[in-house]
Every structure is written in C-alpha cells, then in structure tokens.
Design a protein around this motif. Structure first.
Motif, PDB file in Angstrom:
ATOM      1  N   LEU A   1      35.767  46.013  32.526  1.00 11.29           N
ATOM      2  CA  LEU A   1      36.566  47.087  32.214  1.00 11.29           C
ATOM      3  C   LEU A   1      37.879  46.673  31.704  1.00 11.29           C
ATOM      4  N   THR A   2      38.399  47.529  30.849  1.00  7.78           N
ATOM      5  CA  THR A   2      39.836  47.185  30.098  1.00  7.78           C
ATOM      6  C   THR A   2      40.831  47.916  31.096  1.00  7.78           C
ATOM      7  N   THR A   3      41.865  47.045  31.357  1.00 12.32           N
ATOM      8  CA  THR A   3      42.802  47.516  32.063  1.00 12.32           C
ATOM      9  C   THR A   3      44.200  47.195  31.831  1.00 12.32           C
ATOM     10  N   ASN A   4      45.341  47.840  32.021  1.00 10.67           N
ATOM     11  CA  ASN A   4      46.719  47.225  31.662  1.00 10.67           C
ATOM     12  C   ASN A   4      47.244  46.370  32.993  1.00 10.67           C
ATOM     13  N   GLY A   5      46.366  46.199  33.884  1.00  6.90           N
ATOM     14  CA  GLY A   5      46.738  45.293  35.175  1.00  6.90           C
ATOM     15  C   GLY A   5      47.302  45.726  36.189  1.00  6.90           C
ATOM     16  N   SER A   6      48.123  46.965  36.069  1.00 10.46           N
ATOM     17  CA  SER A   6      48.961  47.581  37.042  1.00 10.46           C
ATOM     18  C   SER A   6      48.383  47.654  38.414  1.00 10.46           C
ATOM     19  N   GLN A   7      47.037  47.962  38.288  1.00  8.75           N
ATOM     20  CA  GLN A   7      46.499  48.464  39.830  1.00  8.75           C
ATOM     21  C   GLN A   7      45.261  47.221  40.080  1.00  8.75           C
ATOM     22  N   LEU A   8      45.356  45.964  39.301  1.00  6.75           N
ATOM     23  CA  LEU A   8      44.520  45.005  39.831  1.00  6.75           C
ATOM     24  C   LEU A   8      44.607  44.424  40.957  1.00  6.75           C
ATOM     25  N   ALA A   9      45.808  44.189  41.653  1.00  7.15           N
ATOM     26  CA  ALA A   9      46.021  43.554  43.030  1.00  7.15           C
ATOM     27  C   ALA A   9      45.236  44.510  44.176  1.00  7.15           C
ATOM     28  N   ARG A  10      45.132  45.755  43.880  1.00  6.60           N
ATOM     29  CA  ARG A  10      44.703  46.560  44.688  1.00  6.60           C
ATOM     30  C   ARG A  10      43.113  46.672  44.717  1.00  6.60           C
ATOM     31  N   PHE A  11      42.587  46.550  43.399  1.00  4.31           N
ATOM     32  CA  PHE A  11      41.285  46.764  43.277  1.00  4.31           C
ATOM     33  C   PHE A  11      40.313  45.535  42.933  1.00  4.31           C
TER      34      PHE A  11
ATOM     35  N   GLU B   1      46.681  37.386  38.628  1.00  2.00           N
ATOM     36  CA  GLU B   1      46.683  36.613  39.865  1.00  2.00           C
ATOM     37  C   GLU B   1      45.385  36.875  40.904  1.00  2.00           C
ATOM     38  N   ALA B   2      45.474  38.137  41.262  1.00  2.00           N
ATOM     39  CA  ALA B   2      44.742  38.834  42.059  1.00  2.00           C
ATOM     40  C   ALA B   2      43.262  38.906  41.665  1.00  2.00           C
ATOM     41  N   ALA B   3      43.182  39.176  40.337  1.00  2.00           N
ATOM     42  CA  ALA B   3      41.906  39.122  39.837  1.00  2.00           C
ATOM     43  C   ALA B   3      41.291  37.828  39.753  1.00  2.00           C
ATOM     44  N   GLN B   4      42.039  36.622  39.505  1.00  2.00           N
ATOM     45  CA  GLN B   4      41.375  35.324  39.163  1.00  2.00           C
ATOM     46  C   GLN B   4      41.199  34.899  40.674  1.00  2.00           C
ATOM     47  N   ALA B   5      42.084  35.173  41.789  1.00  2.00           N
ATOM     48  CA  ALA B   5      41.750  34.679  42.903  1.00  2.00           C
ATOM     49  C   ALA B   5      40.306  35.595  43.784  1.00  2.00           C
ATOM     50  N   ALA B   6      40.215  36.627  43.047  1.00  2.00           N
ATOM     51  CA  ALA B   6      38.893  37.272  43.462  1.00  2.00           C
ATOM     52  C   ALA B   6      37.291  36.799  42.751  1.00  2.00           C
ATOM     53  N   GLY B   7      37.904  35.876  41.690  1.00  2.00           N
ATOM     54  CA  GLY B   7      36.641  35.325  41.061  1.00  2.00           C
ATOM     55  C   GLY B   7      36.405  35.886  39.808  1.00  2.00           C
ATOM     56  N   LEU B   8      37.236  36.890  39.268  1.00  2.00           N
ATOM     57  CA  LEU B   8      37.197  37.675  38.014  1.00  2.00           C
ATOM     58  C   LEU B   8      37.683  36.675  36.883  1.00  2.00           C
ATOM     59  N   ARG B   9      36.734  36.453  35.668  1.00  2.00           N
ATOM     60  CA  ARG B   9      37.358  36.022  34.560  1.00  2.00           C
ATOM     61  C   ARG B   9      38.527  36.990  33.976  1.00  2.00           C
ATOM     62  N   VAL B  10      39.706  36.656  33.342  1.00  2.00           N
ATOM     63  CA  VAL B  10      40.543  37.397  32.777  1.00  2.00           C
ATOM     64  C   VAL B  10      40.681  36.991  31.375  1.00  2.00           C
ATOM     65  N   LYS B  11      40.721  37.976  30.367  1.00  2.00           N
ATOM     66  CA  LYS B  11      40.966  38.037  29.262  1.00  2.00           C
ATOM     67  C   LYS B  11      42.244  38.776  28.789  1.00  2.00           C
ATOM     68  N   LEU B  12      43.161  38.239  28.125  1.00  2.00           N
ATOM     69  CA  LEU B  12      44.303  38.930  27.698  1.00  2.00           C
ATOM     70  C   LEU B  12      43.923  39.619  26.345  1.00  2.00           C
ATOM     71  N   ASN B  13      44.457  41.010  26.188  1.00  2.00           N
ATOM     72  CA  ASN B  13      44.228  41.336  24.925  1.00  2.00           C
ATOM     73  C   ASN B  13      45.530  41.641  24.398  1.00  2.00           C
ATOM     74  N   ALA B  14      45.956  41.194  23.469  1.00  2.00           N
ATOM     75  CA  ALA B  14      47.377  41.441  22.702  1.00  2.00           C
ATOM     76  C   ALA B  14      47.325  41.918  21.354  1.00  2.00           C
ATOM     77  N   VAL B  15      47.874  43.231  21.350  1.00  2.00           N
ATOM     78  CA  VAL B  15      48.286  43.758  19.986  1.00  2.00           C
ATOM     79  C   VAL B  15      49.102  43.102  19.180  1.00  2.00           C
ATOM     80  N   ALA B  16      48.723  42.736  18.025  1.00  2.00           N
ATOM     81  CA  ALA B  16      49.808  41.767  17.092  1.00  2.00           C
ATOM     82  C   ALA B  16      50.541  42.879  16.440  1.00  2.00           C
ATOM     83  N   LEU B  17      52.096  42.741  16.748  1.00  3.09           N
ATOM     84  CA  LEU B  17      52.989  43.763  16.466  1.00  3.09           C
ATOM     85  C   LEU B  17      54.196  43.273  15.648  1.00  3.09           C
ATOM     86  N   LYS B  18      54.205  43.263  14.417  1.00  4.25           N
ATOM     87  CA  LYS B  18      55.230  42.746  13.565  1.00  4.25           C
ATOM     88  C   LYS B  18      56.538  42.970  14.209  1.00  4.25           C
TER      89      LYS B  18
END
Length: 338
Positions: free
Chosen positions: A103-113, A154-171
């Motif tokens: 999934l792609t997420t903004n991360g706001s709910q990852l600590a719960r899920f 942090e919670a995602a990594q502790a659960a064993g999930l590999r995390v990739k950050l998606n950053a939109v390049a904004l001038k």
C-alpha cells in the motif's frame, strides 16, 4: 475454466498487465497541495464499492494475471474496516496467485495498523513524505502532523515492514532538503523515491508549472555529493533506481515528464467507485461497478476488464515544456490514487 482465466491481460502494445493499483477511498486526513484542494467535496459513501465488492474485483484481476496489488486512496487506512480487506486478500498470497500486496499511505495511521498489515502478508509500504521540516510539512499537507507520521514509520519498521519514502519534488519547497532527506533515509534504513509533480486536477491558486522540479536536476545535484550507479532493478512500477556508492542506499526516480516511462507500463488503476483507468494521464475509463453489480457471477466483469485493456493507450500526454501544464487531467490525484 473460462477464457478470461486462461488468457493473460495483454494490451494493444503487447504489454502484459500484471500490476493493479486500487483506490479504496477518496477521503484523506491530509490535504496535500499537489493532491487535492483544501475544501474537497468527497463522494457519497453509497457510490463507493463495498469492501466485499473490492475483494471480488481484485480477485478477478488476480485470476486474470495480476501479480502485484497496491492499495491506495486518498488515505487507504482511514477506510472503515479496511483491515478485513487486507486479510481477505492474503489468501491470494498464500495460494501463490499474488506475489505482493502492498500500500501507499501518508503514514498517519501506520502506528495503529502496522502489525496487522504484516500479519495479513504486507511486507512493504510506501509512505508519502515530502519534507522533514515540521512547519513545511504542516504547510504542504495543510492538516498533517509530522511527528505522527514519523511515529508510524517507526512502528512499521518495528513490525517488519520495509519502508520506502515517496517524495514529490516541489520547486521552491523541498529543493533545499535533497541531501537532508537522503541522509535521513540512510540513517533510518528507508529507501527513497523522488516523483515529478503531475498535472492532475484544478488546484485553485497552486501553480503546477511553478511547482515542477525536474528530476534530471535532482540527479545532477545528487551527483555533486555522491557517485551514482544505475541499477537494473525494477519493483513492478515506473521507478528507475540508482545506488549511492558512498552509502549503498537505493534512490528511485519516477519521471513521467523528463523521461516518459510508458513503453514498459504494466499497470492499471481502479477508483473507489469502480472506474478502471487504463492510463493515469488519460481520461478514458471503463465502468466496472455496473457489471460487478449486474450479476453474482464474474463473467460480465471479466469481459468488461478485457474490453478495457484492449483500449489501453500507448502513453500519457503530460508536458510542461511550453511553460504550461500540458495534458492536464481534470480529476484530482486522490481520485485515482496516483
């Protein structure tokens, strides 16, 4: 066994469709400036596919050869009872029919899920994060809280999930954080992918051309501090990767404008209302909700999917070269989930 389950999905340009991105909601708890307006009018809930319908639709695609399923939104984790959908999809991982559920997420709910997502078979998540500056984060997301997202990572990594950050390049926004984000990802063992801002939706006062920061410039700036080695690795999507030799980390680039990646496109997108978009950068779409609801069997649904894939275009028309947002789509990015 029907024709639909024995013949793979091949588009008119001989590309096998093996990657499905599904938006499960148009709602989000952020209002990112490149994704939606601050006062969005969201769809009535009755127009959304139910979780049971989403399961049936995704399962049809899996039978027809989809091997990677990415869940998007809006923010997918704000959909009520969404965990039951992930748990249902895990059966396709267990059978071997599906190679990856993510999934792609903004991360706001990852600590719960995070723990429950891992238990359902998710092994990787993409977290949209454009800045590590708290004030700028609040500005770009309008409603967001950086500390909450960092806690989720942090919670995602502790659960064993590999995390990739998606950053939109904004001038003019995160240009000065290119090396800060790179170093943070190295320190925190996250992958990083940069994405060019795409002309999606009427953003009111936001200027798409003014936001556009070409990733060719990003690469050139990275090369001033690091040795970049091209990687042949692919993760099923449009990103192209380099390795920074000094740190060993992997950096991805999604470049719909500076380098059109359509020749290898293997993916389609389904909205939360059951619209199938064969291309992110084209308006043509197919209604899958009607055939889904017309019969308890999947014959009509599979026929509709196959007919839509037969119309998949060669590529998109995104273009900023004339200092205007050429090929702009009327729908917001949140409508099709990126």
């Amino acid at each position: 066994m029907t024709r639909a389950t024995t013949v793979p999905l091949i588009d008119p340009f001989a590309r096998a469709i093996t990657y499905l991105r599904v938006s499960v909601t148009d709602r989000c708890d952020f209002r990112c400036v490149y994704c939606m307006t601050e006062n969005m009018q969201f769809l009535p809930k009755r127009e959304l596919l139910t979780l049971e319908e989403l399961d049936r639709l995704c399962s049809a695609f899996v039978r027809m050869g989809v091997r990677k399923l990415r869940i998007t939104g809006g923010e997918p984790l704000v959909r009520r009872n969404i965990l039951t959908f992930f748990q249902g999809m895990s059966r396709h991982l267990e059978s071997g029919a599906l190679e990856e559920l993510t999934l792609t997420t903004n991360g706001s709910q990852l600590a719960r899920f995070a723990g429950d997502l891992y238990a359902a078979g998710v092994r990787r998540v993409n977290v949209s994060l454009d800045t590590l500056d708290e004030e700028k984060f609040a500005r770009v997301t309008r409603w967001g809280r950086l500390a909450q997202v960092l806690k989720g990572i942090e919670a995602a990594q502790a659960a064993g999930l590999r995390v990739k950050l998606n950053a939109v390049a904004l001038k003019g926004f995160n240009e000065d954080e290119l090396f800060t984000l790179t170093e943070w990802c190295h320190t925190h063992d996250c992958d990083l992918t940069w994405i060019e801002v795409m002309p999606m939706g009427d953003m009111g006062e936001e200027d798409r051309v003014g936001q556009y920061w070409a990733l060719s410039d990003v690469r050139c700036q990275l090369a001033q501090n690091y040795t970049l080695t091209e990687l042949s690795e692919r993760t099923g999507g449009p990103a192209r990767y380099v390795q920074l030799e000094e740190t060993g980390q992997k950096i991805g680039f999604i470049t719909p404008l500076t380098h059109n990646f359509c020749e290898s496109c293997n993916r389609v997108r389904v909205t939360c209302t059951g619209e199938l978009y064969m291309c992110l950068g084209q308006e043509d779409r197919a209604d899958l909700r009607a055939p889904l609801r017309a019969s308890e069997s999947d014959g009509q649904l599979e026929d509709a999917i196959r007919a839509a894939i037969d119309r998949k275009p060669k590529g998109h028309d995104f273009d900023y070269s004339r200092n205007e947002a050429g090929g702009q789509m009327t729908r917001h990015m949140s409508h099709t989930g990126g």
